[in-house]
Design an enzyme around this catalytic site. Structure first.
Site, PDB file in Angstrom:
ATOM      1  N   SER A 121     -11.087   1.565 -79.171  1.00 39.51           N
ATOM      2  CA  SER A 121     -10.970   2.086 -80.537  1.00 39.51           C
ATOM      3  C   SER A 121      -9.840   1.342 -81.241  1.00 39.51           C
ATOM      4  O   SER A 121      -9.884   0.119 -81.329  1.00 39.51           O
ATOM      5  CB  SER A 121     -10.740   3.601 -80.498  1.00 39.51           C
ATOM      6  OG  SER A 121     -10.729   4.145 -81.808  1.00 39.51           O
TER       7      SER A 121
ATOM      8  N   HIS B  21     -15.145   1.823 -81.687  1.00 36.88           N
ATOM      9  CA  HIS B  21     -15.192   2.640 -82.897  1.00 36.88           C
ATOM     10  C   HIS B  21     -14.941   1.765 -84.116  1.00 36.88           C
ATOM     11  O   HIS B  21     -13.862   1.195 -84.272  1.00 36.88           O
ATOM     12  CB  HIS B  21     -14.129   3.741 -82.842  1.00 36.88           C
ATOM     13  CG  HIS B  21     -14.335   4.713 -81.719  1.00 36.88           C
ATOM     14  ND1 HIS B  21     -13.307   5.453 -81.186  1.00 36.88           N
ATOM     15  CD2 HIS B  21     -15.453   5.066 -81.024  1.00 36.88           C
ATOM     16  CE1 HIS B  21     -13.781   6.226 -80.217  1.00 36.88           C
ATOM     17  NE2 HIS B  21     -15.078   6.000 -80.098  1.00 36.88           N
TER      18      HIS B  21
ATOM     19  N   ASP C 178     -12.041   9.937 -76.357  1.00 33.39           N
ATOM     20  CA  ASP C 178     -13.422   9.498 -76.174  1.00 33.39           C
ATOM     21  C   ASP C 178     -13.501   8.474 -75.044  1.00 33.39           C
ATOM     22  O   ASP C 178     -12.745   7.506 -75.023  1.00 33.39           O
ATOM     23  CB  ASP C 178     -13.958   8.893 -77.473  1.00 33.39           C
ATOM     24  CG  ASP C 178     -15.453   8.618 -77.416  1.00 33.39           C
ATOM     25  OD1 ASP C 178     -16.164   9.360 -76.716  1.00 33.39           O
ATOM     26  OD2 ASP C 178     -15.906   7.671 -78.083  1.00 33.39           O
TER      27      ASP C 178
END
EC number: 3.1.1.61
Length: 347
Positions: free
Chosen positions: A162, A188, A284
């Site tokens: 991310s 992401h 995540d």
């Protein structure tokens, strides 16, 4: 309680400055201390206000955001979050900004739609907390060739990242030879950005890098990047593994989600996989990496010192999902060691 993050908002549009200010001001842990309409105003405001974090528009008059960012990183390094239009051109500029040293990016919302700004305050707070040492831009290096002493086994590689992932993925994937194991990635990113990022990686790396499409067969020498937006990336197909793009609600606030990818790899490949979790906010991927490890996969996590944000790797480590924590510079080579065929007919 720590002091609120002090933010300077830089955008040539008064409407956009007002919108960003309103979104950030709704969080009590963020304090918008000023606004600027161009690079000259921003430079003076930085000197006067000494902000913790800057939000910076890519397209501005006189000096664009990319040129201004380069000056900031040279003269007064600080966390900068780029705000970009959701176009191919905007994506290209934003990716360049992330390589120069921007902390993260958000896409400008369409009229009447605020979703791209949904996590802006969290990104600002993470940027204010980071102890990142801002560095020189990523330099493209000659990718390694397909070498005789690397014979790929039958393993699949799955990577999740991310915030800070653009630089991290470049660093890892530039270590891969042209005959690398099939690799699937969820990073992401806003919609439209992942296609440009895949194209950029394809230019910088020896393997073929492409945005994943539904049904694309996993092949040696190919890397598949989950498209940003409305679907999750999974893998399926025991006899002929392939990418699947799945319509499903966000998981951990993200779509695509790293957990969804890792879960599918655990179920499909079991011990014939390597899972890697890189820099990023939140959690995540942590549970999915644990599932991979329980299924027999080898697992790696980026260490705290080299992360832009030690969030996802930290949670994964605390859960017991990470077999080894390594500095970013060592991860690419370790993946190859874990996936190389040991001798003919083995993994």
């Amino acid at each position: 309680m720590s002091a609120p993050a002090r933010v300077l908002v830089v955008d040539d549009s008064a409407t956009m400055r007002g919108l960003i200010t309103a979104v950030l001001s709704s969080d009590p842990e963020v304090n918008v201390i000023g606004q600027a309409g161009d690079a000259l105003e921003a430079r003076e405001a930085i000197k006067r206000l000494n902000p913790d974090v800057l939000t910076l528009d890519i397209e501005m008059p006189n000096m664009n955001g990319l040129d201004f960012l380069e000056k900031i990183m040279t003269l007064r390094p600080m966390p900068v979050i780029m705000v970009s239009t959701m176009t191919h051109r905007g994506a290209e500029a934003t990716l360049a900004a992330l390589e120069i040293g921007a902390f993260d990016c958000v896409g400008k919302p369409a009229p009447g739609e605020l979703r791209p700004f949904g996590d802006l305050a969290e990104k600002v707070k993470a940027a204010a907390r980071t102890q990142r040492q801002y560095s020189q831009p990523v330099v493209a290096v000659a990718p390694p060739p397909s070498v005789a002493d690397f014979r790929v086994g039958r393993k699949i590689v799955a990577i999740g990242s991310s915030t800070g992932g653009v630089e991290a993925l470049i660093a890892v994937l530039q270590k891969f030879p042209a005959n690398c194991p099939p690799t699937v990635i969820t990073q992401h990113m806003p919609p439209t950005f992942t296609k440009s990022f895949a194209e950029r990686l394809n230019r910088l790396c020896a393997p073929v890098v492409q945005e994943a499409t539904d049904g694309a067969r996993l092949e040696i020498g190919k890397i598949y990047l989950a498209p940003g937006g409305e679907r999750h990336l999974q893998v399926s197909g025991a006899s002929a593994p392939c990418c699947r793009l799945i319509d499903r609600a966000p998981v951990n606030g993200h779509r695509p989600s790293v957990d969804v990818l890792f879960d599918s790899v655990a179920e499909l490949a079991g011990r014939n996989a390597v899972g890697v979790i890189l820099t990023g906010m939140g959690r995540d991927g942590a549970a999915g990496l644990l599932k991979m490890r329980h299924a027999g996969a080898r697992t790696l996590g980026q260490n705290e010192k080299t992360c832009v944000v030690y969030g996802m790797p930290r949670v994964a480590h605390e859960l017991g999902a990470v077999e080894q924590q390594l500095p970013l510079s060592a991860i690419g080579e370790e993946i190859l060691k874990m996936t190389a065929a040991r001798k003919e007919g083995t993994e």
